[in-house]
Design a protein around this motif. Structure first.
Motif, PDB file in Angstrom:
ATOM      1  N   ARG A  98      68.343 -36.816 -76.943  1.00 29.15           N
ATOM      2  CA  ARG A  98      68.480 -38.163 -77.498  1.00 29.15           C
ATOM      3  C   ARG A  98      67.828 -38.312 -78.865  1.00 29.15           C
ATOM      4  NH1 ARG A  98      66.284 -43.589 -74.326  1.00 29.15           N
ATOM      5  NH2 ARG A  98      66.972 -45.137 -75.861  1.00 29.15           N
ATOM      6  N   PHE A  99      66.782 -37.507 -79.118  1.00 29.22           N
ATOM      7  CA  PHE A  99      66.004 -37.674 -80.338  1.00 29.22           C
ATOM      8  C   PHE A  99      65.962 -36.388 -81.162  1.00 29.22           C
ATOM      9  CE2 PHE A  99      64.028 -40.429 -77.086  1.00 29.22           C
ATOM     10  CZ  PHE A  99      64.218 -41.668 -77.683  1.00 29.22           C
ATOM     11  N   VAL A 100      65.793 -36.556 -82.474  1.00 30.72           N
ATOM     12  CA  VAL A 100      65.421 -35.461 -83.365  1.00 30.72           C
ATOM     13  C   VAL A 100      64.164 -35.911 -84.092  1.00 30.72           C
ATOM     14  CG1 VAL A 100      67.762 -34.592 -83.653  1.00 30.72           C
ATOM     15  CG2 VAL A 100      66.888 -36.306 -85.247  1.00 30.72           C
ATOM     16  N   ALA A 101      63.310 -34.954 -84.438  1.00 31.68           N
ATOM     17  CA  ALA A 101      62.044 -35.319 -85.075  1.00 31.68           C
ATOM     18  C   ALA A 101      61.641 -34.243 -86.066  1.00 31.68           C
ATOM     19  CB  ALA A 101      60.955 -35.501 -84.018  1.00 31.68           C
ATOM     20  N   SER A 102      60.772 -34.624 -86.993  1.00 25.82           N
ATOM     21  CA  SER A 102      60.286 -33.671 -87.990  1.00 25.82           C
ATOM     22  C   SER A 102      58.863 -34.018 -88.396  1.00 25.82           C
ATOM     23  CB  SER A 102      61.189 -33.677 -89.230  1.00 25.82           C
ATOM     24  OG  SER A 102      60.985 -34.859 -89.992  1.00 25.82           O
ATOM     25  N   CYS A 103      58.165 -33.010 -88.906  1.00 28.29           N
ATOM     26  CA  CYS A 103      56.847 -33.209 -89.498  1.00 28.29           C
ATOM     27  C   CYS A 103      56.763 -32.333 -90.733  1.00 28.29           C
ATOM     28  CB  CYS A 103      55.727 -32.879 -88.513  1.00 28.29           C
ATOM     29  SG  CYS A 103      55.706 -31.155 -87.964  1.00 28.29           S
ATOM     30  N   GLY A 104      55.805 -32.655 -91.600  1.00 29.55           N
ATOM     31  CA  GLY A 104      55.690 -31.897 -92.839  1.00 29.55           C
ATOM     32  C   GLY A 104      54.369 -32.139 -93.523  1.00 29.55           C
TER      33      GLY A 104
END
Length: 241
Positions: free
Chosen positions: A39-45
């Motif tokens: 259901r979700f996509v996520a990112s960090c940076g």
């Protein structure tokens, strides 16, 4: 889903067609993932937060849009990686600030409700650093260099430490779908570990439930489950129960 080293994430269908493009606005993408529920996509940076989007489909299964869901904010430095529980109701993050955090993400984000921080723990961090949350959300594993530390999520205590697991830096960590095993990869090898902290967490949780129950049937069921879990743990540890 694919993520580039700039700020771009692409959402694809199984025919290889791009459904949507996301600009994460994080200066660079250090890590990105799709939730186990899809259901979700996520990112960090570079920034000290994790951004999460919902991929929306219609009743007929047709893609509609990608919308912002929520953000995990609270670290004071960039985040190395994050992990979802199996139902996406919990998440874990690890940051350059030397902490890992455990989050309640079972929120009404469409009503602007933010996730709740449940726990903050200290850990060793050095790039590359990866975090894995067990599917049942009882245990967090963090890799730093060639070492893996395993923590419980009830109190944030370190319960296991595996040193020199690989000859080179650990590339990634993951739990199997049953939460029984932890898997690491690096230097052309895959290592598999019993998730003994997970067994202990299950026993502790059921013992707490046992103290609160008032029905005979529930008590008997919990006692049987506790006994089975303790026997499995004893077999793994090579001890007689």
């Amino acid at each position: 889903m694919t993520a580039s080293s700039d700020t771009t994430i692409l959402i694809w269908n199984l025919k290889g067609e791009v459904l949507a493009s996301i600009n994460t606005n994080q200066m660079n993408n250090a890590y990105a993932a799709v939730s186990p529920c899809g259901r979700f996509v996520a990112s960090c940076g570079f920034t000290p937060d994790v951004k999460v989007w919902e991929v929306c489909f219609g009743k007929s299964g047709d893609f509609r849009e990608v919308t912002r869901a929520f953000e995990l904010k609270g670290h004071t430095a960039g985040i190395y990686s994050f992990s979802f529980s199996n139902d996406s109701r919990r998440m874990a993050t690890v940051s350059k600030d030397g902490t890992w955090k455990f989050w309640d993400t079972d929120v009404e984000y469409k009503k602007q409700q933010d996730p709740y921080l449940l726990l903050t723990g200290r850990c060793e961090v050095a790039e590359p650093c990866r975090i894995a949350l067990s599917p049942d959300a009882h245990v967090v594993a963090i890799s730093c260099g060639t070492t893996i530390a395993v923590f419980n999520t009830r109190r944030g205590e370190e319960e296991e430490r595996f040193v020199g697991v690989h000859g080179q830096h650990i590339a990634d960590l993951a739990f199997d779908t049953t939460s029984r095993y932890l898997v690491s990869c690096g230097d052309r090898a895959i290592r598999v570990f019993h998730n003994t902290p997970g067994y202990r967490a299950v026993v502790e949780e059921m013992e707490t439930m046992l103290r609160k129950t008032t029905t005979k049937a529930t008590r008997e069921r919990l006692e049987q489950q506790i006994s089975s879990a303790k026997k499995a743990l004893a077999a793994i540890c090579g001890r007689k129960q």
